[in-house]
Write an enzyme that holds these catalytic residues in place. Structure first.
Site: not given
Ligand code: 1HE
Length: 268
Positions: A71, A118, A121, A141, A144, A149
């Site tokens: 997400l 997601g 998913e 999730e 966070r 979802g």
């Molecule tokens: C994002 C997202 C995101 C990165 N939404 N912007 N998902 C998570 O909890 C995973 C969240 N992401 C991470 O843990 C990491 O970003 C990663 C392991 C995927 C990649 O790490 P990395 O070091 O390569 O990248 P970064 O520096 O963390 O992120 C780079 C950019 O991507 C940064 O944006 P910027 O504008 O500051 O450069 C981050 O904000 C952006 N970014 N992941 C938005 N998820 C229907 S319900 C489903 C519920 C879920 O999916 S919850 C799980 C969410």
């Protein structure tokens, strides 16, 4: 929309290979391919139209170093959605992923890097998942402060079982490598490129008759939702249609006259 003009997509890059295989790439690498609302609509559009547009198989991948970060948490945070709005959004995720799983076109996910939340998913709605040495799976999730979802309670629980899914969500447990294969998160683990392997598998699938693939990539999932008695009945009906299709006669004839390849064990 039924047009084959794939330029309409902003979050997806779509390329068509000669054998009717579509390569669909989540294309927001700068956001680690996080799924925003617009991207989910594009997945609905693509997967709703894939069969009628003649796609024989689809390889689904992510641009950059990660498959999908789940997400779009920043969009979600900034939109400050109401419960009713997020309810509706989740239904669009389900629409997209159901169209993938039940749409009748084989979808092979070429996974690398993060396949999380997601993103898992999404991957779990594919028919085949190929992991490489960089691929890792998690459901962050819990950390966070949110909940799945996009169908994880159905598809991820189906793949790995309820207890493992609960553990992943409660503790943030990450699976990768052979262990991910062993618990069912992916069917293939490759040393090289998951894209190469996924394309190879897609070409194999695309060589089957489209009606046969349609049954494999819709009927089996539907039957899982039925009682055993009803599933057996539905299987008979599907087999009635598929096993008597005129296009199958040539293949059956080739077997009967001994020109068709025989099934042999893998070479060591
Ligand atoms: C994002 C997202 C995101 C990165 N939404 N912007 N998902 C998570 O909890 C995973 C969240 N992401 C991470 O843990 C990491 O970003 C990663 C392991 C995927 C990649 O790490 P990395 O070091 O390569 O990248 P970064 O520096 O963390 O992120 C780079 C950019 O991507 C940064 O944006 P910027 O504008 O500051 O450069 C981050 O904000 C952006 N970014 N992941 C938005 N998820 C229907 S319900 C489903 C519920 C879920 O999916 S919850 C799980 C969410």
């Amino acid at each position: 929309m039924t047009t084959r003009d794939f330029n309409r997509f902003e979050t997806l890059a779509v390329a068509e290979e000669e054998d009717g295989v579509l390569i669909v790439t989540l294309n927001r690498p700068e956001k680690r391919n996080a799924l925003n609302a617009a991207g989910v609509e594009e997945l609905v559009d693509l997967f709703s139209n894939a069969h009628r547009n003649g796609a024989r198989a689809i390889v689904l991948a992510g641009a950059g170093n990660h498959f999908c970060a789940g997400l779009d948490l920043v969009e979600h945070h900034e939109a400050d959605r109401s419960p009713a709005e997020f309810w509706q959004l989740c239904l669009r995720w389900h629409e997209a992923f159901n169209k993938m799983e039940y749409g009748g076109v084989p979808v092979i996910a070429a996974l690398h890097g993060a396949v999380v939340g997601g993103g898992l998913e999404l991957a779990s709605a594919a028919h085949i998942r190929v992991a490489d040495q960089t691929t890792y799976f998690a459901l962050p999730e819990g950390q966070r402060g949110i909940f799945t979802g996009g169908g994880a309670t159905i598809r991820v629980a189906d793949l790995v079982g309820k207890a493992r899914m609960i553990d992943m969500m409660l503790t943030g447990r990450v699976y990768q490598g052979q262990q991910a294969i062993d618990i069912g998160l992916a069917q293939y683990l490759v040393e090289g490129s998951s894209m190469d392997k996924a394309k190879e598998l897609a070409r194999h699938a695309a060589a089957n008759l489209p009606l046969t693939n349609f049954a494999i990539c819709s009927a089996i999932s539907h039957m899982q939702n039925m009682s055993g008695l009803d599933a057996a009945y539905a299987e008979a009906v599907v087999a009635g249609v598929v096993n008597t299709q005129p296009a199958a006669r040539e293949r059956l004839e080739a077997f009967a006259n001994k020109t068709a390849a025989r099934i042999r064990p893998n070479k060591e």
